[in-house]
Design a protein around this motif. Structure first.
Motif, PDB file in Angstrom:
ATOM      1  N   MET A   1       0.757  -1.142  -0.035  1.00 66.02           N
ATOM      2  CA  MET A   1      -0.286  -0.147   0.116  1.00 66.02           C
ATOM      3  C   MET A   1       1.007   1.304   0.041  1.00 66.02           C
ATOM      4  SD  MET A   1      -0.959   2.053   3.176  1.00 66.02           S
ATOM      5  CE  MET A   1      -0.088   2.399   4.645  1.00 66.02           C
ATOM      6  N   LEU A   3       2.836   3.738  -1.403  1.00 74.39           N
ATOM      7  CA  LEU A   3       3.661   3.432  -2.341  1.00 74.39           C
ATOM      8  C   LEU A   3       4.599   4.872  -2.219  1.00 74.39           C
ATOM      9  CD1 LEU A   3       4.772   2.577  -5.463  1.00 74.39           C
ATOM     10  CD2 LEU A   3       2.491   4.060  -6.293  1.00 74.39           C
ATOM     11  N   LYS A  18      19.711   2.813  -1.491  1.00 73.15           N
ATOM     12  CA  LYS A  18      18.206   2.522  -1.676  1.00 73.15           C
ATOM     13  C   LYS A  18      17.839   1.042  -1.016  1.00 73.15           C
ATOM     14  CE  LYS A  18      18.579   4.621  -6.657  1.00 73.15           C
ATOM     15  NZ  LYS A  18      19.037   3.949  -7.973  1.00 73.15           N
ATOM     16  N   LYS A  19      18.187   0.884  -1.198  1.00 71.65           N
ATOM     17  CA  LYS A  19      18.299  -0.917  -0.211  1.00 71.65           C
ATOM     18  C   LYS A  19      18.085  -0.481   1.995  1.00 71.65           C
ATOM     19  CE  LYS A  19      18.961  -5.115   1.151  1.00 71.65           C
ATOM     20  NZ  LYS A  19      17.351  -5.320   1.599  1.00 71.65           N
ATOM     21  N   SER A  22      14.386   1.650   1.995  1.00 68.17           N
ATOM     22  CA  SER A  22      13.407   1.547   1.727  1.00 68.17           C
ATOM     23  C   SER A  22      13.024   0.304   3.014  1.00 68.17           C
ATOM     24  CB  SER A  22      12.941   0.614   0.662  1.00 68.17           C
ATOM     25  OG  SER A  22      13.855  -0.660   0.635  1.00 68.17           O
ATOM     26  N   GLU A  23      14.253  -0.289   3.767  1.00 65.23           N
ATOM     27  CA  GLU A  23      14.183  -0.896   4.662  1.00 65.23           C
ATOM     28  C   GLU A  23      13.550  -0.122   6.079  1.00 65.23           C
ATOM     29  OE1 GLU A  23      17.676  -4.492   4.218  1.00 65.23           O
ATOM     30  OE2 GLU A  23      18.318  -2.110   5.568  1.00 65.23           O
ATOM     31  N   THR A  26      10.222   0.754   5.602  1.00 63.87           N
ATOM     32  CA  THR A  26       9.198  -0.535   5.555  1.00 63.87           C
ATOM     33  C   THR A  26       8.816  -0.822   7.259  1.00 63.87           C
ATOM     34  OG1 THR A  26      10.072  -1.705   3.543  1.00 63.87           O
ATOM     35  CG2 THR A  26       8.947  -2.849   5.237  1.00 63.87           C
ATOM     36  N   ALA A  36       4.942  -6.735   5.744  1.00 65.47           N
ATOM     37  CA  ALA A  36       6.320  -5.823   5.104  1.00 65.47           C
ATOM     38  C   ALA A  36       6.015  -5.146   3.953  1.00 65.47           C
ATOM     39  CB  ALA A  36       7.426  -6.682   5.529  1.00 65.47           C
ATOM     40  N   PHE A  37       4.985  -6.445   3.011  1.00 62.88           N
ATOM     41  CA  PHE A  37       5.586  -6.674   1.767  1.00 62.88           C
ATOM     42  C   PHE A  37       4.510  -5.540   0.838  1.00 62.88           C
ATOM     43  CE2 PHE A  37       1.371  -8.199  -0.190  1.00 62.88           C
ATOM     44  CZ  PHE A  37       0.709  -8.665   0.923  1.00 62.88           C
ATOM     45  N   TYR A  38       3.582  -5.023   2.223  1.00 66.70           N
ATOM     46  CA  TYR A  38       3.194  -3.679   1.514  1.00 66.70           C
ATOM     47  C   TYR A  38       3.666  -2.477   0.991  1.00 66.70           C
ATOM     48  CZ  TYR A  38      -1.978  -5.109   3.021  1.00 66.70           C
ATOM     49  OH  TYR A  38      -3.524  -5.497   3.028  1.00 66.70           O
ATOM     50  N   VAL A  39       4.935  -2.333   1.236  1.00 69.58           N
ATOM     51  CA  VAL A  39       5.486  -0.804   1.273  1.00 69.58           C
ATOM     52  C   VAL A  39       6.715  -1.020  -0.084  1.00 69.58           C
ATOM     53  CG1 VAL A  39       7.210   0.183   2.682  1.00 69.58           C
ATOM     54  CG2 VAL A  39       6.207  -0.952   3.806  1.00 69.58           C
ATOM     55  N   VAL A  40       6.120  -0.335  -0.416  1.00 73.49           N
ATOM     56  CA  VAL A  40       6.848  -0.575  -1.734  1.00 73.49           C
ATOM     57  C   VAL A  40       7.664   1.071  -2.353  1.00 73.49           C
ATOM     58  CG1 VAL A  40       6.549  -0.675  -4.378  1.00 73.49           C
ATOM     59  CG2 VAL A  40       4.708  -1.826  -3.060  1.00 73.49           C
ATOM     60  N   VAL A  41       8.904   0.947  -2.796  1.00 78.39           N
ATOM     61  CA  VAL A  41       9.705   1.763  -3.085  1.00 78.39           C
ATOM     62  C   VAL A  41       9.695   2.408  -4.237  1.00 78.39           C
ATOM     63  CG1 VAL A  41      11.524   3.412  -2.023  1.00 78.39           C
ATOM     64  CG2 VAL A  41      10.440   2.313  -0.264  1.00 78.39           C
ATOM     65  N   ILE A  42      10.400   3.261  -5.534  1.00 84.27           N
ATOM     66  CA  ILE A  42      10.623   3.152  -6.565  1.00 84.27           C
ATOM     67  C   ILE A  42      11.122   4.158  -6.339  1.00 84.27           C
ATOM     68  CG2 ILE A  42       9.752   3.468  -8.695  1.00 84.27           C
ATOM     69  CD1 ILE A  42       7.149   1.618  -8.336  1.00 84.27           C
TER      70      ILE A  42
END
Lengths: 142, 142, 142
Positions: A1, A3, A18-19, A22-23, A26, A36-42
């Motif tokens: 969710m 994003l 970047k890692k 995003s960690e 998250t 955890a997998f809801y957290v999307v980083v682009i």
């Protein structure tokens, strides 16, 4: 969710940055009970001449556009806490390096949101807890 | 109007895939009376290290952000049908290949929306039918 | 605040075009009392096969997604004036070159918006005037 899109010039962040960003983002959400997998980083990198602030190419500027779908922020205080938390998450890679940044969070209604074709479970439900545990989308009884 | 942004790692879709996905999405909207040229699809590829899910680089993840302007979805059922239709359109290139995906549709008010400088005609009007036929923006009497 | 994302095929705009477009957009907002550094313009170029209109690769199409945070547009007339002003700003590089384009402006609530970690001052306040003068975010008394 959530994003999170980061717009920067090339090379502002390394792969390790970047890692880490995003960690850290998250962790903010998993601390609040989200999978955890809801957290999307682009990360979207554009050439130095393609990110401009006030008419000037600005390779030291980071623009973050965040979207929330799984949870709403009912009060102003809640919203401030959320944006502060996101800024704290990326501060070591942005503020502490002397970069400028801008962020806003958009609240997007969840009623057109699917993960792998499945309507995500409502906050705090047993199904959501299963998703947290499995860290992936699972079919469930609506 | 509908604007669909697909965020992926490089090479997830070939040029032929992109064309097929956009054709299938377009057909969904033209079946509902919209001009084909309303349907814009943009594929944004970022390096494997720049698309992260739950803190992990996720080159097999596709994030779709869709925006609707020309039509509103008045009910929950309508919204579900719409998102299901979009997912069906790209399923052969995403679900059937074992990729993970996430999508949401945003409803954006149409009152700041222009095509080639023209206010798009209201749903079902004669002017809209002319736009369907011509498949481009035409001046018309408001 | 205003964030303008331009999606195009590669080479549609030169670096000089990008600078000119962002300067002209900036002038629109500074004429309305906003700090120049509020105006962020990001050009996102994707390969010709990755920007499709009605199912066809469309390298002569420009999609602009604009977001407003600092000011609201209270009436339809106000909204039309705003979108017309943006289109006029980039017209020499888009319309006058025979490109097709589409634009919409999204109004995003300002209550989750920070610049360098600071809540931007309300419209017309002394603090905002200080930001205009300094052309950067300054701490101030809320």
């Amino acid at each position: 969710m959530p994003l999170h899109r980061f717009y920067t010039a090339p090379g502002v962040f390394t792969a390790a940055d970047k890692k880490a960003i995003s960690e850290r983002l998250t962790k903010h959400y998993t601390n609040n009970g989200l999978p955890a997998f809801y957290v999307v980083v682009i990360f979207l990198e554009v050439p130095d001449d393609s990110i401009l602030v006030g008419g000037e190419p600005s390779p030291k500027f980071v623009r973050v556009v965040s979207q929330h779908l799984a949870r709403t922020m009912p009060t102003y205080e809640h919203k401030q806490r959320s944006v502060n938390a996101l800024e704290a998450a990326f501060a070591p890679y942005v503020k502490e390096r002397g970069l400028d940044w801008e962020i806003h969070i958009e609240e997007v209604p969840r009623d057109t949101w699917h993960l792998n074709g499945i309507v995500p479970p409502m906050p705090g439900t047993d199904a959501e807890k299963e998703w947290v545990k499995a860290n992936r989308a699972l079919e469930y009884q609506l």
